[in-house]
Motif scaffolding. Structure first.
Motif: not given
Ligand code: PEP
Ligand code: CO
Length: 457
Positions: A72-74, A111-113, A118-121, A237-239, A266-271, A292-294, A397-399
């Motif tokens: 999932d995305c979230a 898994g993204r599970f 937690a989501k960046p906005r 999950h995104e750290g 854990p992964w580091l988001g772009m933001r 790391v997301k690029v 993937f987000e699936l």
């Molecule tokens: C995500 O993987 O849900 C996400 C927010 O990705 P990104 O940091 O690549 O925008």
């Protein structure tokens, strides 16, 4: 700027750096109490598992394995249910089977599970009909309902999130331990879900041909292929929520360093990937493999700085770069980054996230992604890597393992009007079961062709 890598690190040293995307809590005392409790509870994963994953990622970086990361995305707390978890495992399992066949490489399933809460906005607040409230930041932080009480960050959710991650992981471990991931288990082969897909026949043929190969191998060896009877699932999950991540950062006996034992990967988001920022500071000190997301704003210099800070010793398996440019951007944006990393002589694992760069909004205001654009970015990724003397070592993937209607297209031809039927994601749109299987099938076919063999009849 002071080189972050030259100063001492501790699980809390990120607090001295500028932080973005962190919620502000009204009740500091309640926050502290929740974090202390999380820190006292047993860890969710162990350093052995984390190190095993790192070894497997190192093999993927050498082209000997392939990373499949999805979910999932979230994640939401109310989806911590037996069926939803089983379906997520099943889709990853079946996709990995098809990918193994097409790529002729063992697949690492991540898994993204079990903690993707937690989501960046991009906006701190949201305004509806003149009312402005804090943005929804994921179930670890606040609630999605557009009401003041629901949107206030609640420290109790940190404990809830931790417990739900533990429940999810507990069930995943039991399923895997009980044989769910055994190649001989029927879940691998049951394609009931795609029964009505126009691609059902193709998938069935491929799966039957895989089953044939397995039987052939086993009759030759006169035994069950033990190598396939136990596989791993790892969590990621995104750290993002650093106080929460810090609470799960521990030392373990007989190993050096600190591990984040709330997830394997854990992964580091772009933001939050600013060198000198709080998130990079936290990530540089943990011993886990990290990703790391690029995205489109990444420059070669920034990327090289990140590599230097996050992986100064060029440790095998430590770093995965997940690129996400969109089908229109990848051809121009990826090659300079590949060149920069190649010239630096470093080993990283390259992975493609074909979802996040292809998000669009329909006239009705729904976020969606088109199957063809996702596939196009992925196909280009394989080709660009090959042309640049690199190789794509993974996909992200987000699936969903369920029959949601969030992305447009695929063999069944989901259209914009279909989206409202089962649009359940609170954040980004996911491929549904059929679309995800079809994606795996198309990649496997293409790669099998590129490798000079036929993946299906
Ligand atoms: C995500 O993987 O849900 C996400 C927010 O990705 P990104 O940091 O690549 O925008
Ligand atoms: Co997303």
């Amino acid at each position: 700027m002071e080189r972050p890598s030259s100063s001492p690190w501790s699980p809390s040293s990120w607090r001295t750096r500028p932080a973005t995307q962190l919620p502000s809590y009204e009740d500091a005392q309640a926050l502290r109490a929740a974090l202390e409790e999380v820190a006292l509870l047993p860890p969710l994963v162990t350093s052995w598992e984390v190190e095993r994953l790192k070894e497997q990622l190192a093999e993927a970086a050498q082209g000997r394995r392939f990373l499949l990361q999805g979910g999932d995305c979230a994640e939401s707390l109310d989806q911590c249910r037996a069926e939803a978890i089983t379906n997520k495992l099943k889709i990853l399992l079946q996709m990995s089977l098809i990918l193994t066949y097409g790529l002729k490489r063992r697949v690492i399933r991540v898994g993204r599970f079990a903690g993707q809460y937690a989501k960046p906005r991009s906006e701190d607040s949201e305004t509806r009909d003149g009312v402005t409230l804090p943005s929804y930041r994921g179930d670890l932080i606040n609630h999605a309902e557009f009401e003041a009480a629901a949107r206030a960050p609640d420290p109790a959710l940190l404990l809830d999130g931790y417990q739900h991650a533990a429940l999810t992981l507990n069930f995943i471990r039991s399923l895997v331990e009980g044989g769910f991931a055994d190649l001989h288990h029927p879940e691998y082969w049951d394609l009931g879900f795609v029964g009505h897909s126009p691609r059902a026949r193709e998938l069935q043929d491929m799966v039957e041909s895989i089953a044939d190969s397995l039987r052939f191998l086993e009759s030759l060896a006169d035994t069950r292929v033990g190598e396939f009877s136990r596989v791993d699932f790892f969590t990621s999950h995104e750290g993002l929520h650093l106080p929460y991540e810090q609470a799960q950062t521990r030392r373990v006996p007989r190993r050096e360093g600190w591990y984040n034992l709330g997830t394997h990967f854990p992964w580091l988001g772009m933001r939050t990937a600013q060198v000198g920022g709080a998130h990079v500071e936290y990530f540089r000190g943990i011993s886990n493999p990290v990703a790391v997301k690029v995205g489109p704003t990444m420059t070669p210099d920034w990327l090289l700085d990140l590599l230097e800070v996050l992986d100064p010793d060029d440790e095998p398996g430590r770093l995965t770069l997940i690129h996400r440019f969109g089908h229109q951007g990848i051809a121009t944006m990826l090659p300079p980054l590949l060149a920069a990393v190649r010239e630096s002589g470093r080993r990283v694992l390259w992975c493609c996230d074909p979802m996040h760069g292809n998000t669009e909004t329909t006239a009705n205001g729904l976020k969606t992604r088109r199957f063809d654009n996702i596939l196009s970015e992925l196909e280009q990724a394989f080709e660009i890597h090959a042309a640049e003397g690199s190789f794509l070592g993974g996909v992200h993937f987000e699936l969903s393992g369920d029959n949601v209607t969030e992305c447009i297209g695929g063999a069944r031809g989901l259209s914009e009007v279909d989206l409202s039927r089962a649009y359940r994601s609170r954040v980004d749109p996911r491929l549904n079961y059929e679309q995800a299987m079809e994606m795996a099938l198309l990649i496997a076919r293409k790669m099998a062709k590129a490798n000079g063999f036929h993946a299906q009849s």
